[in-house]
Design an enzyme around this catalytic site. Structure first.
Site, short mmCIF file in Angstrom:
data_model
loop_
_atom_site.label_atom_id
_atom_site.label_comp_id
_atom_site.label_asym_id
_atom_site.label_seq_id
_atom_site.Cartn_x
_atom_site.Cartn_y
_atom_site.Cartn_z
N ARG A 93 3.74 -10.41 0.20
CA ARG A 93 3.89 -9.90 1.57
C ARG A 93 3.03 -10.66 2.53
O ARG A 93 2.79 -10.22 3.65
CB ARG A 93 3.47 -8.42 1.64
CG ARG A 93 4.19 -7.46 0.82
CD ARG A 93 5.62 -7.26 1.21
NE ARG A 93 5.83 -6.79 2.58
CZ ARG A 93 7.04 -6.83 3.17
NH1 ARG A 93 8.07 -7.32 2.51
NH2 ARG A 93 7.19 -6.40 4.39
N CYS A 117 7.34 -6.63 -3.71
CA CYS A 117 8.12 -5.73 -4.58
C CYS A 117 9.43 -5.31 -3.91
O CYS A 117 9.44 -4.96 -2.74
CB CYS A 117 7.30 -4.48 -4.90
SG CYS A 117 5.80 -4.84 -5.84
N ARG A 122 12.23 -3.70 3.47
CA ARG A 122 10.88 -4.12 3.89
C ARG A 122 10.92 -5.10 5.08
O ARG A 122 10.36 -6.21 5.01
CB ARG A 122 10.08 -4.70 2.73
CG ARG A 122 9.99 -3.75 1.54
CD ARG A 122 9.01 -4.21 0.49
NE ARG A 122 7.64 -3.92 0.86
CZ ARG A 122 6.59 -4.15 0.05
NH1 ARG A 122 6.79 -4.67 -1.14
NH2 ARG A 122 5.37 -3.87 0.43
N ILE A 124 10.05 -6.68 8.93
CA ILE A 124 8.76 -6.84 9.63
C ILE A 124 8.92 -6.62 11.14
O ILE A 124 8.18 -7.19 11.94
CB ILE A 124 8.15 -8.22 9.33
CG1 ILE A 124 9.14 -9.35 9.62
CG2 ILE A 124 7.63 -8.29 7.90
CD1 ILE A 124 8.53 -10.74 9.54
C1 EPZ Z 1 1.42 -2.05 1.86
O1 EPZ Z 1 2.76 -2.52 1.96
C2 EPZ Z 1 1.04 -2.24 0.38
N1 EPZ Z 1 1.18 -3.63 0.04
C3 EPZ Z 1 1.99 -1.41 -0.48
O2 EPZ Z 1 1.57 -1.52 -1.84
C4 EPZ Z 1 1.87 0.05 -0.09
O3 EPZ Z 1 2.81 0.79 -0.80
C5 EPZ Z 1 2.16 0.19 1.42
O4 EPZ Z 1 1.31 -0.67 2.20
C6 EPZ Z 1 1.91 1.61 1.90
O5 EPZ Z 1 0.56 1.93 1.76
C7 EPZ Z 1 0.19 -4.47 0.38
O6 EPZ Z 1 -0.80 -4.12 0.98
C8 EPZ Z 1 0.38 -5.90 -0.01
P1 EPZ Z 1 4.04 -0.62 5.22
P2 EPZ Z 1 3.41 -2.77 3.41
O7 EPZ Z 1 4.13 -1.69 6.25
O8 EPZ Z 1 2.37 -3.28 4.32
C9 EPZ Z 1 8.59 0.07 6.61
C10 EPZ Z 1 1.81 -1.86 -4.13
O9 EPZ Z 1 2.46 -1.29 -5.03
N2 EPZ Z 1 8.33 -0.97 7.62
O10 EPZ Z 1 3.06 0.45 5.42
O11 EPZ Z 1 4.64 -3.56 3.23
C11 EPZ Z 1 8.51 -0.47 5.18
O12 EPZ Z 1 9.70 -1.09 4.79
C12 EPZ Z 1 2.46 -2.14 -2.77
O13 EPZ Z 1 0.65 -2.25 -4.26
C13 EPZ Z 1 9.36 -1.33 8.48
O14 EPZ Z 1 10.46 -0.79 8.42
O15 EPZ Z 1 3.80 -1.27 3.77
C14 EPZ Z 1 8.18 0.79 4.40
O16 EPZ Z 1 9.34 1.50 4.15
C15 EPZ Z 1 3.88 -1.72 -2.71
N3 EPZ Z 1 9.09 -2.30 9.41
C16 EPZ Z 1 7.26 1.55 5.36
O17 EPZ Z 1 7.56 1.05 6.67
C17 EPZ Z 1 7.86 -2.94 9.50
O18 EPZ Z 1 7.69 -3.83 10.34
C18 EPZ Z 1 5.77 1.36 5.07
O19 EPZ Z 1 5.51 -0.02 5.03
C19 EPZ Z 1 6.85 -2.56 8.60
C20 EPZ Z 1 7.10 -1.57 7.66
#
Ligand code: EPZ
Length: 440
Positions: A93, A117, A122, A124
């Site tokens: 990521r 994953c 996912r 951005i």
């Molecule tokens: C981080 O992912 C962690 N990964 C994830 O851990 C963790 O599950 C997640 O945060 C929640 O705490 C890392 O730090 C590398 P989000 P991230 O942005 O940053 C949606 C593990 O198993 N979203 O909080 O990708 C997204 O698709 C991993 O260690 C958008 O739609 O998580 C998700 O459904 C897996 N648009 C939700 O929000 C965006 O621009 C939360 O994503 C950003 C996110």
């Protein structure tokens, strides 16, 4: 390529130490690129995400050197390129994290869509909207983005929904922007505060002024820092679930109560035992576990990264448990494998009055074939299996299921687990697990 061979049925006993946090370590490496002088990071974990990020930094011309005892040095000296390759970008990521340091040096960053994953689409969008609020011009192409700005400018941005990664990249990008940035509705994950502490040690001016508000006063340059990465609380939950599910007794060195509130509350509810100590937390089985319901939420709620492990634990609890996943739209892939192990588990979509408020993913990313909850009946004796691991946490969950299953299981796809855990099988063996690695 390797596989795990696991003989289930052994209660896990003894002491295990946590490694540095997966969801912090690699981000600090990238923030360190703001300085031409080497920063020293202690307690980083030798996992795929850190090694991949180090390879990308070297690809861009930066310096990374791995020392003894989980110490590494990293600097932006000789950074010459501003394009991340597709291959490297797909591996984790990390790609949007590079935008701040690359714009600061070159006024331009070319990044592919991030990988990581496969637990949802996912996107951005929240990252890109945030960068636009700092004056970045974004050109979107089928497989990459060109992000341009002579210098990022401080501004105001409120995240429409919680995002851990989006909060991180906005903090990193605003750290050397011109002027003040106010970020609202930011993520509260402790790994975000680890990043803030590191940037401030580099001379940054980042402060969490409210639980969900962060103010960044941009500085012209950042200097090298000497910093110790926080311990991995997702690992703590992995070993805790392994102790309870195998009816064992494990002391998890460096586990911290302050980061595990929602998990410890759930352990109390199911009747699991734990004892807090200044060195860590002991988790132990103290009789039949009781079924309970959980709903995953952003921190300080019950983490989505714990959901798979908890589901395995609930196959050993007496009664019916509901696990409702609200952060990622497609995180139940491991359930098909679990069913083949004779688990009594079925997927469904619970009735939700206000999905926009409940679900953290963008509703337009939901698909009719996706389920957001599982109903688990226990206790059930699991049968050994031969399976393919598809991602970090699904892998840890299948390892846990195999540790409690009757017979010998074979799990392919060791590399997925190694993206997030350093030497997991070795540490489990120290606790009495019958787990071996075999080349394919
Ligand atoms: C981080 O992912 C962690 N990964 C994830 O851990 C963790 O599950 C997640 O945060 C929640 O705490 C890392 O730090 C590398 P989000 P991230 O942005 O940053 C949606 C593990 O198993 N979203 O909080 O990708 C997204 O698709 C991993 O260690 C958008 O739609 O998580 C998700 O459904 C897996 N648009 C939700 O929000 C965006 O621009 C939360 O994503 C950003 C996110």
């Amino acid at each position: 390529m390797e596989k795990f061979i696991i003989d289930g049925g052994n209660p896990l006993k003894g002491e295990v130490s946590l490694c540095g946090a997966k969801n912090s370590g690699f981000k600090l490496l990238i923030a360190a690129l703001y300085s031409n002088e080497p920063s020293t990071l202690h307690n980083f974990s030798k996992i795929g995400d850190v090694l991949t990020t180090a390879a990308v930094i070297k690809e861009l011309g930066g310096q990374v050197s791995f020392g003894e005892n989980h110490v590494l040095q990293v600097s932006g000296k000789n950074l010459t390129k501003q394009n991340l390759s597709q291959e490297s970008g797909q591996l984790s990521r990390a790609s949007t994290y590079f935008v701040g340091p690359l714009i600061h040096r070159f006024g331009k960053a070319v990044i592919p869509n991030p990988g990581g994953c496969q637990i949802g689409r996912r996107p951005i969008d929240r990252h890109l909207e945030g960068l636009k609020a700092l004056g970045a011009q974004i050109k979107e192409f089928p497989d990459h983005y060109e992000i341009l700005a002579k210098r990022l400018k401080g501004g105001y941005f409120a995240f429409p929904k919680n995002t851990h990664g989006g909060t991180d990249i906005m903090i990193i990008s605003a750290a050397c922007a011109e002027g003040k940035t106010i970020l609202e509705n930011v993520a509260q994950e402790p790994e975000v505060d680890d990043l803030i502490a590191f940037l401030n040690q580099m001379g940054g001016k980042v402060s969490r002024v409210e639980p969900r508000t962060i103010v960044v006063r941009g500085v012209d340059e950042l200097k090298p820092a000497d910093y110790t990465v926080m311990y991995d609380r997702n690992e703590a939950v992995t070993f805790a679930c392994a102790a309870l599910a195998t009816k064992g007794d494990v002391f998890v060195l460096h586990a911290e109560e302050k980061y595990l509130g929602a998990f410890l509350e759930a352990v109390r509810k199911v009747g699991g035992g734990y004892q807090i100590d200044r060195r860590g937390i002991r988790f132990y089985y103290q009789g039949q576990l009781r079924a309970t319901d959980i709903v995953t939420q952003p921190y300080p709620g019950f983490m989505t990264d714990w959901m798979g492990l908890w589901s395995i634990l609930m196959t050993q609890a007496k009664g019916e448990s509901i696990v409702h996943e609200t952060v990622f739209e497609n995180r139940f892939a491991f359930v098909n494998e679990l069913k083949k192990m004779e688990a009594k588990i079925e997927l469904f979509n619970p009735r939700v009055d206000n999905p926009e408020a409940i679900y953290n993913f963008n509703l337009e990313d939901d698909q009719p074939q996706y389920f957001h909850a599982a109903r688990i009946i226990g206790p059930t004796e699991l049968e050994a299996t031969t399976e393919e691991i598809t991602d970090v946490r699904a892998g840890a969950s299948l390892i846990l299921a195999s540790l409690i299953a009757k017979g010998k299981s074979e799990l392919l796809g060791v590399e997925h687990v190694e993206r997030g855990y350093e030497n997991l099988d070795g540490r489990l063996r120290l606790l009495g697990a019958k787990i071996a690695r075999k080349k394919l």
